[in-house]
Write a protein that holds these residues in place. Structure first.
Motif, PDB file in Angstrom:
ATOM      1  N   LEU A 195       1.032  -0.923   0.038  1.00 53.92           N
ATOM      2  CA  LEU A 195       0.016  -0.273   0.223  1.00 53.92           C
ATOM      3  C   LEU A 195       0.696   1.353  -0.457  1.00 53.92           C
ATOM      4  O   LEU A 195       2.148   1.033   0.497  1.00 53.92           O
ATOM      5  CB  LEU A 195      -0.882  -0.002   0.981  1.00 53.92           C
ATOM      6  CG  LEU A 195      -2.061   1.026   1.281  1.00 53.92           C
ATOM      7  CD1 LEU A 195      -2.932   0.616   0.608  1.00 53.92           C
ATOM      8  CD2 LEU A 195      -2.050   1.587   3.048  1.00 53.92           C
ATOM      9  N   SER A 196       0.600   1.906  -0.673  1.00 57.38           N
ATOM     10  CA  SER A 196       1.186   3.492  -0.593  1.00 57.38           C
ATOM     11  C   SER A 196       0.203   4.311  -0.286  1.00 57.38           C
ATOM     12  O   SER A 196      -0.889   4.549  -1.370  1.00 57.38           O
ATOM     13  CB  SER A 196       2.039   4.410  -1.912  1.00 57.38           C
ATOM     14  OG  SER A 196       1.071   3.766  -2.845  1.00 57.38           O
ATOM     15  N   ILE A 197       0.734   5.767   0.185  1.00 56.08           N
ATOM     16  CA  ILE A 197      -0.734   6.685   0.960  1.00 56.08           C
ATOM     17  C   ILE A 197       0.718   7.764   0.760  1.00 56.08           C
ATOM     18  O   ILE A 197       1.493   7.933   0.509  1.00 56.08           O
ATOM     19  CB  ILE A 197      -0.306   7.059   2.823  1.00 56.08           C
ATOM     20  CG1 ILE A 197      -1.034   4.624   2.750  1.00 56.08           C
ATOM     21  CG2 ILE A 197      -1.110   7.613   3.070  1.00 56.08           C
ATOM     22  CD1 ILE A 197      -1.498   5.343   3.993  1.00 56.08           C
ATOM     23  N   THR A 198      -0.302   9.008   0.058  1.00 53.18           N
ATOM     24  CA  THR A 198       0.093  10.393  -0.505  1.00 53.18           C
ATOM     25  C   THR A 198      -0.885  10.878   0.641  1.00 53.18           C
ATOM     26  O   THR A 198      -2.347  10.771   0.609  1.00 53.18           O
ATOM     27  CB  THR A 198       0.418  10.673  -1.783  1.00 53.18           C
ATOM     28  OG1 THR A 198      -1.107  10.049  -2.316  1.00 53.18           O
ATOM     29  CG2 THR A 198       1.763   9.673  -2.588  1.00 53.18           C
ATOM     30  N   VAL A 199      -0.350  12.838   0.846  1.00 54.67           N
ATOM     31  CA  VAL A 199      -1.419  13.419   1.859  1.00 54.67           C
ATOM     32  C   VAL A 199      -1.055  14.860   1.217  1.00 54.67           C
ATOM     33  O   VAL A 199      -0.151  14.789   0.538  1.00 54.67           O
ATOM     34  CB  VAL A 199      -1.063  13.321   2.985  1.00 54.67           C
ATOM     35  CG1 VAL A 199      -1.741  11.693   3.894  1.00 54.67           C
ATOM     36  CG2 VAL A 199      -0.071  13.786   3.381  1.00 54.67           C
ATOM     37  N   HIS A 200      -2.056  15.467   1.611  1.00 56.64           N
ATOM     38  CA  HIS A 200      -2.274  17.089   1.126  1.00 56.64           C
ATOM     39  C   HIS A 200      -2.844  17.860   1.898  1.00 56.64           C
ATOM     40  O   HIS A 200      -3.868  17.609   2.690  1.00 56.64           O
ATOM     41  CB  HIS A 200      -2.595  17.736  -0.331  1.00 56.64           C
ATOM     42  CG  HIS A 200      -3.999  17.436  -0.911  1.00 56.64           C
ATOM     43  ND1 HIS A 200      -4.630  16.334  -1.443  1.00 56.64           N
ATOM     44  CD2 HIS A 200      -4.428  18.409  -0.850  1.00 56.64           C
ATOM     45  CE1 HIS A 200      -6.035  16.153  -1.241  1.00 56.64           C
ATOM     46  NE2 HIS A 200      -6.152  17.950  -1.195  1.00 56.64           N
ATOM     47  N   VAL A 201      -2.110  18.905   2.664  1.00 54.51           N
ATOM     48  CA  VAL A 201      -3.073  19.868   3.370  1.00 54.51           C
ATOM     49  C   VAL A 201      -3.490  20.705   2.750  1.00 54.51           C
ATOM     50  O   VAL A 201      -2.504  21.970   1.516  1.00 54.51           O
ATOM     51  CB  VAL A 201      -2.071  20.090   4.734  1.00 54.51           C
ATOM     52  CG1 VAL A 201      -3.152  20.950   5.466  1.00 54.51           C
ATOM     53  CG2 VAL A 201      -1.128  19.200   5.295  1.00 54.51           C
ATOM     54  N   GLY A 202      -4.709  21.624   2.959  1.00 52.57           N
ATOM     55  CA  GLY A 202      -5.832  22.464   2.269  1.00 52.57           C
ATOM     56  C   GLY A 202      -4.765  23.794   2.211  1.00 52.57           C
ATOM     57  O   GLY A 202      -4.213  24.403   3.383  1.00 52.57           O
ATOM     58  N   THR A 203      -4.959  25.020   2.181  1.00 52.86           N
ATOM     59  CA  THR A 203      -4.010  26.219   1.893  1.00 52.86           C
ATOM     60  C   THR A 203      -4.406  26.877   2.925  1.00 52.86           C
ATOM     61  O   THR A 203      -3.985  27.776   3.431  1.00 52.86           O
ATOM     62  CB  THR A 203      -4.818  26.863   0.872  1.00 52.86           C
ATOM     63  OG1 THR A 203      -6.188  27.018   0.362  1.00 52.86           O
ATOM     64  CG2 THR A 203      -3.917  26.253  -0.057  1.00 52.86           C
ATOM     65  N   ASP A 204      -6.067  26.755   3.853  1.00 51.31           N
ATOM     66  CA  ASP A 204      -5.989  26.834   4.623  1.00 51.31           C
ATOM     67  C   ASP A 204      -5.610  25.792   5.950  1.00 51.31           C
ATOM     68  O   ASP A 204      -6.417  26.537   6.948  1.00 51.31           O
ATOM     69  CB  ASP A 204      -7.264  27.451   5.149  1.00 51.31           C
ATOM     70  CG  ASP A 204      -8.996  26.203   3.921  1.00 51.31           C
ATOM     71  OD1 ASP A 204      -7.832  24.324   4.657  1.00 51.31           O
ATOM     72  OD2 ASP A 204      -9.715  26.519   4.381  1.00 51.31           O
ATOM     73  N   ALA A 205      -5.011  25.081   5.957  1.00 49.97           N
ATOM     74  CA  ALA A 205      -5.166  23.978   6.600  1.00 49.97           C
ATOM     75  C   ALA A 205      -6.473  23.554   7.154  1.00 49.97           C
ATOM     76  O   ALA A 205      -6.126  23.250   8.698  1.00 49.97           O
ATOM     77  CB  ALA A 205      -4.046  24.745   7.639  1.00 49.97           C
ATOM     78  N   GLN A 206      -7.942  23.415   6.910  1.00 50.55           N
ATOM     79  CA  GLN A 206      -9.150  23.218   7.634  1.00 50.55           C
ATOM     80  C   GLN A 206      -9.326  21.794   7.116  1.00 50.55           C
ATOM     81  O   GLN A 206      -9.882  21.224   8.084  1.00 50.55           O
ATOM     82  CB  GLN A 206     -10.223  24.200   7.638  1.00 50.55           C
ATOM     83  CG  GLN A 206     -10.004  25.657   8.342  1.00 50.55           C
ATOM     84  CD  GLN A 206     -10.743  26.708   8.324  1.00 50.55           C
ATOM     85  OE1 GLN A 206     -12.213  25.848   8.078  1.00 50.55           O
ATOM     86  NE2 GLN A 206     -11.021  27.641   7.517  1.00 50.55           N
ATOM     87  N   THR A 207      -8.650  21.505   5.311  1.00 48.38           N
ATOM     88  CA  THR A 207      -9.426  20.559   5.299  1.00 48.38           C
ATOM     89  C   THR A 207      -7.636  19.778   4.428  1.00 48.38           C
ATOM     90  O   THR A 207      -7.304  20.429   3.957  1.00 48.38           O
ATOM     91  CB  THR A 207     -10.410  20.659   4.248  1.00 48.38           C
ATOM     92  OG1 THR A 207     -10.023  21.174   2.572  1.00 48.38           O
ATOM     93  CG2 THR A 207     -11.434  20.672   4.585  1.00 48.38           C
ATOM     94  N   GLY A 208      -8.024  18.673   4.446  1.00 51.37           N
ATOM     95  CA  GLY A 208      -6.432  18.039   3.317  1.00 51.37           C
ATOM     96  C   GLY A 208      -7.319  17.026   2.495  1.00 51.37           C
ATOM     97  O   GLY A 208      -8.236  16.392   2.584  1.00 51.37           O
ATOM     98  N   GLY A 209      -6.195  15.740   1.981  1.00 47.33           N
ATOM     99  CA  GLY A 209      -7.220  15.167   0.967  1.00 47.33           C
ATOM    100  C   GLY A 209      -5.855  13.248   2.298  1.00 47.33           C
ATOM    101  O   GLY A 209      -4.915  14.182   1.641  1.00 47.33           O
ATOM    102  N   ILE A 210      -5.866  12.066   1.643  1.00 47.35           N
ATOM    103  CA  ILE A 210      -5.774  11.205   1.756  1.00 47.35           C
ATOM    104  C   ILE A 210      -5.747  10.473   0.910  1.00 47.35           C
ATOM    105  O   ILE A 210      -6.643   9.618   0.690  1.00 47.35           O
ATOM    106  CB  ILE A 210      -5.573  10.790   3.249  1.00 47.35           C
ATOM    107  CG1 ILE A 210      -5.869  11.681   3.906  1.00 47.35           C
ATOM    108  CG2 ILE A 210      -5.515   9.386   3.488  1.00 47.35           C
ATOM    109  CD1 ILE A 210      -5.705  11.074   5.234  1.00 47.35           C
ATOM    110  N   SER A 211      -5.216   9.676   0.415  1.00 49.21           N
ATOM    111  CA  SER A 211      -5.354   9.269  -0.941  1.00 49.21           C
ATOM    112  C   SER A 211      -4.361   8.070  -0.827  1.00 49.21           C
ATOM    113  O   SER A 211      -3.238   7.925  -0.542  1.00 49.21           O
ATOM    114  CB  SER A 211      -4.362   9.640  -2.254  1.00 49.21           C
ATOM    115  OG  SER A 211      -5.447   8.272  -3.338  1.00 49.21           O
ATOM    116  N   ALA A 212      -4.398   6.395  -1.607  1.00 50.76           N
ATOM    117  CA  ALA A 212      -3.880   5.490  -1.218  1.00 50.76           C
ATOM    118  C   ALA A 212      -4.190   3.849  -2.674  1.00 50.76           C
ATOM    119  O   ALA A 212      -4.801   4.406  -3.233  1.00 50.76           O
ATOM    120  CB  ALA A 212      -4.048   4.129   0.085  1.00 50.76           C
ATOM    121  N   SER A 213      -2.984   4.062  -2.955  1.00 48.10           N
ATOM    122  CA  SER A 213      -3.221   2.934  -4.214  1.00 48.10           C
ATOM    123  C   SER A 213      -2.219   2.075  -3.841  1.00 48.10           C
ATOM    124  O   SER A 213      -1.229   1.012  -2.647  1.00 48.10           O
ATOM    125  CB  SER A 213      -2.049   2.909  -5.279  1.00 48.10           C
ATOM    126  OG  SER A 213      -2.894   4.591  -5.219  1.00 48.10           O
TER     127      SER A 213
END
Length: 255
Positions: A195-213
């Motif tokens: 499993l490989s996981i990447t993330v990102h944080v929104g510009t306002d740091a209120q939301t983010g994203g977590i993706s896995a393949s």
């Protein structure tokens, strides 16, 4: 007579430029603080139905390659504060023209000629219960090796209910109660079972994203997550505990 016409042209042009400049200033705001508000929170409930021990976990935003061919994707979550459903899409990965349907717990669906019951629908997963004994046995079978190779060869590691596979995946994460930190900016975290996981944080740091393949399939894509949200990765549950700068932190909540 040409001069007055020229003056009128200059005045009109200046007025137009002033108007355009004014529009630009208005759009940006006096302090530049015109960012879009974060998406509304899911109204819940978090889960409806029961997840059986042999259920197949199709994670939100991702797909699950089913034994014997075919697959299913969890395309969209629905909740109104009392009930919950999910839009699912046939196929392990997105392709144009795929069939979509809304499912709720207790419903039976047929995929590639095999019957599955929808055991549970959560904001973060849909649990399928194979009604075909061959499918149930195939997804529970032990792989030849616990070492990932990449691509479809890893189906037995990435789409499995086998206890040894789930235990190996679980050991790749911190123990229950501890924090898993994942860096933004293109960093990739790899688990022992592929499993490989990447993330990102929104510009306002209120939301983010977590993706896995895994095995060449996007198995999860949690968009617009916030602190307090539940997610699942390789059968392990986490609560998003912090979104800050270039890091996403998640507290493991399952054993």
């Amino acid at each position: 007579m040409a001069k007055p016409v020229t003056n009128r042209y200059v005045i009109a042009s200046a007025a137009a430029l002033f108007a355009l400049s004014g529009c630009g200033t208005s759009d940006e705001g006096s302090d530049g603080d015109n960012r879009a508000a974060p998406p509304a929170r899911d109204k819940g409930p978090l889960c409806v139905g029961e997840a059986g021990a042999d259920g197949l976990h199709v994670l939100r935003g991702g797909g699950f390659r089913l034994p014997g061919g075919g697959g299913l994707q969890y395309a969209e979550a629905h909740a109104d504060g009392k009930t919950r459903g999910a839009t699912v899409r046939d196929g392990a990965k997105y392709e144009a023209g795929q069939t979509q349907r809304t499912v709720t717990p207790g419903q039976h669906i047929t995929i590639s000629g095999r019957d599955y019951a929808v055991g549970q629908v959560c904001a973060y997963r849909v649990v399928l219960e194979p009604q075909d004994e061959r499918a149930r046995a195939a997804v529970a079978a032990a792989p030849d090796s616990l070492k990932p190779e990449g691509g479809p060869a890893d189906d037995g590691l990435c789409f499995s209910t086998n206890r040894s596979v789930l235990a190996a995946a679980s050991k790749g994460f911190p123990p229950a109660g501890d924090i898993q930190s994942l860096l933004d900016n293109g960093g990739v975290w790899n688990s022992p079972t592929g499993l490989s996981i990447t993330v990102h944080v929104g510009t306002d740091a209120q939301t983010g994203g977590i993706s896995a393949s895994c095995a060449g399939i996007k198995v999860a894509d949690y968009e617009d997550v916030r602190v307090g949200d539940t997610i699942e990765l390789a059968g392990v549950l986490f609560e998003v505990s912090e979104l800050k700068g270039d890091v996403v932190r998640m507290k493991r909540t399952s054993a």
